[in-house]
Design an enzyme around this catalytic site. Structure first.
Site, PDB file in Angstrom:
ATOM      1  N   GLY A 224      19.332  36.844  51.248  1.00  0.00           N
ATOM      2  CA  GLY A 224      19.096  35.672  52.091  1.00  0.00           C
ATOM      3  C   GLY A 224      18.395  34.550  51.365  1.00  0.00           C
ATOM      4  O   GLY A 224      18.848  33.397  51.360  1.00  0.00           O
TER       5      GLY A 224
ATOM      6  N   LYS B 193       6.854  40.210  46.112  1.00  0.00           N
ATOM      7  CA  LYS B 193       5.402  40.406  46.160  1.00  0.00           C
ATOM      8  C   LYS B 193       4.935  41.624  45.377  1.00  0.00           C
ATOM      9  O   LYS B 193       3.733  41.854  45.249  1.00  0.00           O
ATOM     10  CB  LYS B 193       4.952  40.551  47.628  1.00  0.00           C
ATOM     11  CG  LYS B 193       5.135  39.304  48.449  1.00  0.00           C
ATOM     12  CD  LYS B 193       4.566  39.469  49.844  1.00  0.00           C
ATOM     13  CE  LYS B 193       5.554  40.145  50.770  1.00  0.00           C
ATOM     14  NZ  LYS B 193       6.695  39.308  51.123  1.00  0.00           N
TER      15      LYS B 193
ATOM     16  N   LYS C 175       0.086  40.692  51.461  1.00  0.00           N
ATOM     17  CA  LYS C 175      -0.301  39.290  51.377  1.00  0.00           C
ATOM     18  C   LYS C 175      -1.823  39.147  51.351  1.00  0.00           C
ATOM     19  O   LYS C 175      -2.377  38.326  50.619  1.00  0.00           O
ATOM     20  CB  LYS C 175       0.293  38.508  52.554  1.00  0.00           C
ATOM     21  CG  LYS C 175       1.804  38.433  52.522  1.00  0.00           C
ATOM     22  CD  LYS C 175       2.366  37.778  53.776  1.00  0.00           C
ATOM     23  CE  LYS C 175       3.892  37.748  53.758  1.00  0.00           C
ATOM     24  NZ  LYS C 175       4.468  37.169  54.979  1.00  0.00           N
TER      25      LYS C 175
END
Length: 820
Positions: free
Chosen positions: A475, A579, A682
């Protein structure tokens, strides 16, 4: 009169011979034409090899190869020439083959090649060219005069590298009294000595032949036709965006040719300059291009930079240790002896303040030069008046050439910016007294990258380039490609060129060092049979020596993340939406940053926390300004922001999660969002930015999913199982509403570094209260921002904003690129 010289690449097959014939035909309409021809491509190399093979292996295998090439010419010419002319050509070529065979048999029987015989053998290619072109022109009824250079050009000196006595040669050619209507043909590369024996003018000496013939015939122009459009600011094979030089002065051209430019032979310019005959370099296969013209220009007093060249295979001798070496007598003694032995130093660097003397010579003269230096300096060496002679091998000379360009503002700054980019070790540097060049001695292994970087800093100061290597076309990656395509022209107007050099997923890849067309990359990718291998990609990046390579990781692959140090070691920037590198073990986290810092590279990951929100950069700016974090609270998941907003509206957890998945808000598997692990990653990234040495396991996580939840389900089964939690969350929403509060999934960093991810009840006064529908919000409570925090908020999920964040990071690599 106009003299045209055609090189071997312009004569590599019959089709090209006829292209040359058409150029002659066009030119002769306006004036008389003289034509100098080289040997067909590769023939001279084969002839040189044939001597070595005849000496050592006692066979004529190379002669058979040459015969097969010439026979192929004859086979094709038979269809194009009249029978009579073809038979004449065939007989003449057979005579030359017999001469060649006889000469090589002599070499074979003697086990050596006599000095007089070498030029005869290696010049047969030029003779073949003249015989073929003469037949082609005669077949079209042109009158042709063939000049024999052995009888007319008077060679002086070495049999293989003779120079021409211009005055005597000019008189010889005048005696021929050539009719003005005739096309003149002459073989390049050869002349005759005083014994009337054939001598050669040095490899690629056909340019010199053309220059001499131009002087002898008092031509208005000398045109050198080759396989490039003219002289470029650098070798186009090394520097893809090298610029064509429309104009050069004689002195600039001389400097370029002496210091490594291969378009012109070094001896060519001198006679043309002396007799003020303009020289034009043109491309046989691109005749519409104007080419490069070399002559004296009134503008030559204006400082300008013309090119970056290199000479490889250089050895530098460094003599130091005494002021005596700087004295005139000792230096003169050294160079007198070197000159006697016919050694030509390429570069001499003398520092009178410290008594250092550096001499750069070609590798093939290394042993001879070393013996001379040892003998001439034996007394100084014995009495330790000087240090032992230092021999530095595997070096190269990079030269920047121009016209009084040292007067040009910031020239040295731009040159050293180019050297600084790949941290080149400068072994020596020399400024030409005429202000026409600067030469820098470096290691040979650094040549290509150094030329590219210096060229970019000098000629593309306002032109910024990024070479992109994208891995991951899901995506985010696919959206990024669409954004790159949309912005391509807009960025080019701003002198920013993004060149997409590779696109890969876990299975296959496409690669094009010149850039992939974004209009049809999908079809090209579907057709590709090349499997993706990171080491292969890095090897290609290394071999192509790109200016500003950037590796973009749009995957969620831990395997690729673990290769970031390796990628940086290949001098490639990294932009990552992945990440995993920032949330893996702390040792790898630190190694990535230390490597990036050591090699002055960018590792950018803005999208790791807030997708399109500028979280990392702003947070780093706060910390760099001396501010200190007291507490952080944030909604760090766009998917959970959306889901909790829908829970408020009375929509079930399972239904809200399906909606988030369909909108592209969630991770590929939504359990990563609902488990809280994505938010924890995060939060870990932000905590590490502050300096807390934490691992992912140190973060307390309150998952939306119970401990007994089956995490090994496929998507369909996952959503069936998730429905069992709908009633539980209806109850929790109801309880929060009784307290006039709402539920939010919050990441927290305390002052002591403790990190938590939990579902919190939030009141209206909380800055996170209104955050929903996919928005992220980050509240930083710092020494500067309290009691009211610095709040960053906006959409933090979705392919568009994430791809835009990656795009923004990509452009930030330009702060590293030279010329910014």
């Amino acid at each position: 009169m106009r003299v045209l010289k055609f090189g071997g690449t312009s004569l590599s097959n019959v089709k090209k011979f006829f292209i040359v014939k058409n150029i002659i035909k066009e030119k002769i309409r306006n004036e008389q034409i003289s034509v100098v021809l080289s040997a067909p491509e590769k023939i001279t190399n084969y002839l040189v090899e044939s001597i070595q093979i005849a000496k050592i292996k006692k066979n004529l295998v190379q002669l058979h190869l040459i015969e097969s090439i010439i026979n192929k010419f004859l086979f094709e010419l038979k269809k194009k020439l009249s029978p009579k002319i073809f038979e004449e050509l065939k007989k003449e070529i057979e005579k030359e083959i017999i001469k060649l065979k006889t000469a090589l048999n002599t070499v074979s029987s003697l086990n050596q090649c006599p000095g007089y015989l070498t030029p005869i053998i290696i010049s047969r290619g030029e003779i073949f060219s003249i015989l073929i072109m003469n037949s082609i022109l005669k077949s079209e009824n042109y009158k042709v005069t063939v000049i024999d250079p052995v009888k007319t050009l008077i060679g002086i000196g070495d049999n293989l590298n003779a120079t021409i006595d211009i005055d005597k040669s000019k008189n010889k050619i005048k005696e021929l009294k050539i009719p003005k209507k005739n096309i003149i043909l002459m073989a390049g590369f050869i002349a005759g000595n005083k014994e009337k024996r054939l001598v050669a003018l040095g490899r690629n000496g056909s340019d010199y032949s053309a220059a001499i013939l131009s002087v002898c015939l008092e031509a208005k122009y000398c045109e050198i036709w080759t396989d490039v459009d003219g002289v470029f600011t650098a070798d186009p094979k090394i520097v893809q965006d090298a610029k064509l030089l429309k104009f050069l002065t004689y002195s600039e051209a001389m400097e370029l040719s002496n210091l490594g430019a291969t378009v012109l032979h070094p001896k060519t310019i001198s006679p043309l300059s002396k007799f003020n005959i303009p020289c034009i370099i043109k491309n046989t296969l691109n005749q519409n291009e104007e080419g490069t013209i070399i002559k004296n220009f009134s503008e030559e007093s204006i400082p300008s930079i013309k090119g970056v060249t290199s000479l490889n295979n250089i050895t530098m001798f460094s003599i130091s240790g005494s002021e005596k070496i700087a004295t005139y007598n000792l230096t003169r003694k050294i160079f007198s002896k070197i000159s006697q032995k016919k050694i030509s130093p390429i570069l001499i660097l003398q520092n009178y303040s410290n008594g250092n003397l550096d001499i750069c010579i070609s590798d093939n003269e290394l042993e001879k030069t070393f013996e001379i230096l040892k003998n001439e300096l034996s007394i100084e060496l014995k009495n330790t008046l000087i240090n032992p002679i230092k021999v530095i091998k595997n070096t190269a000379i990079i030269s920047i050439i121009g016209n009084k360009f040292q007067l040009k503002k910031n020239i040295y700054l731009n040159i050293f910016l180019g050297l600084q980019k790949n941290k080149v070790n400068i072994l020596a540097i020399s400024k030409n007294l005429s202000q026409n060049s600067i030469s820098i001695v470096i290691k040979k292994s650094d040549v290509i990258e150094t030329i590219q970087n210096i060229h970019h800093s000098l000629f593309n100061k306002n032109y910024k380039i990024i070479e992109v290597f994208l891995v991951g076309i899901g995506g985010v990656g696919n959206t990024l490609l669409n954004q790159l395509k949309k912005q391509q022209k807009i960025l080019q107007h701003k002198n920013i060129h993004i060149k997409l050099c590779s696109i890969s997923n876990s299975k296959k890849t496409i690669f094009n060092e010149k850039g992939i067309n974004l209009n049809n990359w999908v079809k090209e990718f579907q057709k590709s049979k090349s499997s993706f291998n990171l080491n292969n990609l890095l090897e290609k990046i290394k071999n192509n020596k790109f200016i500003n390579p950037v590796f973009i990781d749009c995957t969620s692959s831990e395997e690729i993340a673990k290769e970031y140090v390796n990628i940086l070691l290949h001098h490639v920037h990294i932009v990552a939406s992945n990440k995993k590198a920032n949330t893996c073990c702390n040792q790898l986290y630190q190694n990535i940053r230390l490597t990036a810092k050591k090699y002055d590279l960018k590792f950018l990951y803005e999208t790791n926390v807030g997708a399109g929100l500028p979280v990392i950069e702003n947070f780093q700016n706060l910390l760099n300004s001396g501010d200190k974090l007291i507490q952080f609270r944030g909604i760090l998941s766009g998917s959970l922001s959306f889901i909790f907003g829908k829970l408020e509206q009375g929509i079930s957890l399972s239904k809200a999660t399906i909606m988030a998945k369909e909108l592209g808000f969630t991770e590929p598997h939504p359990q990563d969002d609902l488990s809280g692990i994505d938010v924890a990653r995060k939060l870990l990234i932000l905590a590490r930015e502050v300096g807390h040495n934490l691992e992912l396991s140190d973060i307390e996580i309150e998952s939306l999913l119970p401990k007994n939840f089956n995490f090994n389900l496929n998507l369909n089964d996952f959503f069936i199982e998730l429905k069992k939690l709908d009633i539980l969350f209806f109850k929790r929403i109801f309880e929060a509403k009784k307290e006039n509060k709402i539920l939010r999934f919050v990441g927290i960093i305390e002052k002591n570094g403790k990190c938590k991810v939990k579902i919190q009840k939030i009141g209206k006064s909380d800055p996170l209260y209104s955050i929903k529908n996919g928005e992220n919000a980050l509240a930083f409570y710092t020494q500067y921002y309290q009691p009211n925090p610095l709040v960053l908020k906006g959409y933090g999920a979705g392919n568009n904003v994430t791809a835009a964040g990656v795009f923004s990071d990509l452009l930030r690599t330009l702060s590293y690129n030279l010329g910014t």
